[in-house]
Scaffold this motif. Structure first.
Motif, short mmCIF file in Angstrom:
data_model
loop_
_atom_site.label_atom_id
_atom_site.label_comp_id
_atom_site.label_asym_id
_atom_site.label_seq_id
_atom_site.Cartn_x
_atom_site.Cartn_y
_atom_site.Cartn_z
N ARG A 135 0.84 -1.20 0.00
CA ARG A 135 0.00 0.00 0.00
C ARG A 135 0.87 1.25 0.00
N ILE A 136 1.94 1.24 0.77
CA ILE A 136 2.87 2.37 0.78
C ILE A 136 3.49 2.55 -0.60
N GLN A 137 3.92 1.45 -1.21
CA GLN A 137 4.53 1.52 -2.53
C GLN A 137 3.56 2.08 -3.57
N ARG A 138 2.28 1.69 -3.48
CA ARG A 138 1.30 2.23 -4.42
C ARG A 138 1.16 3.74 -4.25
N CYS A 139 1.18 4.20 -3.02
CA CYS A 139 1.10 5.63 -2.76
C CYS A 139 2.31 6.35 -3.35
N LEU A 140 3.49 5.79 -3.15
CA LEU A 140 4.71 6.40 -3.68
C LEU A 140 4.71 6.39 -5.21
N MET A 141 4.20 5.32 -5.80
CA MET A 141 4.12 5.26 -7.26
C MET A 141 3.14 6.31 -7.80
N ARG A 142 2.06 6.52 -7.05
CA ARG A 142 1.09 7.54 -7.44
C ARG A 142 1.76 8.92 -7.43
N CYS A 143 2.62 9.16 -6.45
CA CYS A 143 3.36 10.42 -6.39
C CYS A 143 4.26 10.59 -7.62
N GLU A 144 4.95 9.53 -7.95
CA GLU A 144 5.84 9.57 -9.12
C GLU A 144 5.04 9.78 -10.40
N ALA A 160 3.95 13.36 -10.66
CA ALA A 160 5.07 14.24 -11.00
C ALA A 160 5.41 14.10 -12.49
N ARG A 161 5.42 12.88 -12.99
CA ARG A 161 5.74 12.65 -14.40
C ARG A 161 4.66 13.20 -15.32
N ALA A 162 3.42 13.17 -14.86
CA ALA A 162 2.32 13.66 -15.69
C ALA A 162 2.47 15.15 -16.00
N GLY A 163 3.11 15.86 -15.09
CA GLY A 163 3.31 17.29 -15.29
C GLY A 163 4.47 17.63 -16.20
N LEU A 164 5.21 16.64 -16.59
CA LEU A 164 6.39 16.87 -17.45
C LEU A 164 6.06 16.54 -18.89
N GLY A 165 6.57 17.33 -19.77
CA GLY A 165 6.39 17.05 -21.18
C GLY A 165 7.50 16.15 -21.69
N VAL A 166 7.66 16.10 -22.99
CA VAL A 166 8.67 15.26 -23.61
C VAL A 166 10.07 15.79 -23.29
N ALA A 167 10.24 17.09 -23.36
CA ALA A 167 11.54 17.71 -23.08
C ALA A 167 11.35 18.81 -22.04
N THR A 169 9.76 17.64 -9.10
CA THR A 169 10.47 16.99 -7.99
C THR A 169 9.94 17.50 -6.66
N ARG A 170 9.73 18.79 -6.56
CA ARG A 170 9.18 19.38 -5.33
C ARG A 170 7.79 18.82 -5.06
N LYS A 171 6.98 18.76 -6.11
CA LYS A 171 5.62 18.23 -5.98
C LYS A 171 5.65 16.76 -5.52
N MET A 172 6.58 16.00 -6.09
CA MET A 172 6.71 14.59 -5.72
C MET A 172 7.16 14.46 -4.26
N ASP A 173 8.10 15.30 -3.84
CA ASP A 173 8.56 15.26 -2.45
C ASP A 173 7.44 15.55 -1.47
N VAL A 174 6.61 16.53 -1.81
CA VAL A 174 5.46 16.87 -0.96
C VAL A 174 4.49 15.70 -0.90
N CYS A 175 4.26 15.09 -2.03
CA CYS A 175 3.37 13.93 -2.10
C CYS A 175 3.92 12.77 -1.26
N ILE A 176 5.21 12.51 -1.39
CA ILE A 176 5.85 11.43 -0.63
C ILE A 176 5.75 11.69 0.87
N ASP A 177 5.97 12.94 1.27
CA ASP A 177 5.80 13.30 2.68
C ASP A 177 4.37 13.03 3.14
N GLY A 178 3.42 13.33 2.27
CA GLY A 178 2.01 13.06 2.59
C GLY A 178 1.75 11.57 2.77
N CYS A 179 2.34 10.76 1.90
CA CYS A 179 2.20 9.29 2.03
C CYS A 179 2.77 8.84 3.37
#
Length: 137
Positions: free
Chosen positions: A74-83, A86-93, A103-113
């Protein structure tokens, strides 16, 4: 994540000390009884007695391992959701700023998990203890 890891380690140590050790002690005392029992004439009967004595310990270990494994999944699923978020907000380049923001958004999400699941550790321990208590009774 450090707090979550610390809470989990503390809970596992507590469970080992307060639940598993007494079960091991009971199994060993039961096994001694098998050795002292004059009706255990052959090794097959003695081995069956030993297996019966250690059955509850084995089941308790399975319960604890399964519950902890599910919790970690369950923890891993939460962390994967964070990743994924974060990736969804990034384009191709992505630009450096976009990468930093993601990265900041992902860190905040991970802290939340970590905070969310830290709150579940005590209940996890209670649930595992309750399941173990119900074994073989």
């Amino acid at each position: 994540m450090e707090d979550l890891n610390h809470r989990l380690e503390t809970e596992v140590e507590s469970m080992q000390r307060d639940v598993m050790r007494p079960l091991h002690r009971q199994a060993l005392q039961c096994s001694i009884g098998c050795c002292d029992d004059p009706t255990m004439a052959d090794s097959l009967a003695l081995n069956r007695c030993f297996e019966t004595c250690s059955r509850r310990v084995g089941l308790a270990q399975e319960v604890a391992q399964h519950s902890l494994s599910e919790f970690e999944q369950r923890i891993q699923r939460c962390l994967m959701r964070c990743e994924d978020q974060a990736r969804a907000g990034l384009g191709v380049a992505p630009s450096e700023k976009q990468v930093r923001d993601a990265t900041r958004k992902m860190d905040v999400c991970i802290d939340g998990c970590a905070k969310e699941f830290s709150g579940y550790v005590a209940q996890l321990g209670k649930d595992i203890r309750a399941r173990i208590d119900s074994i073989g009774r």
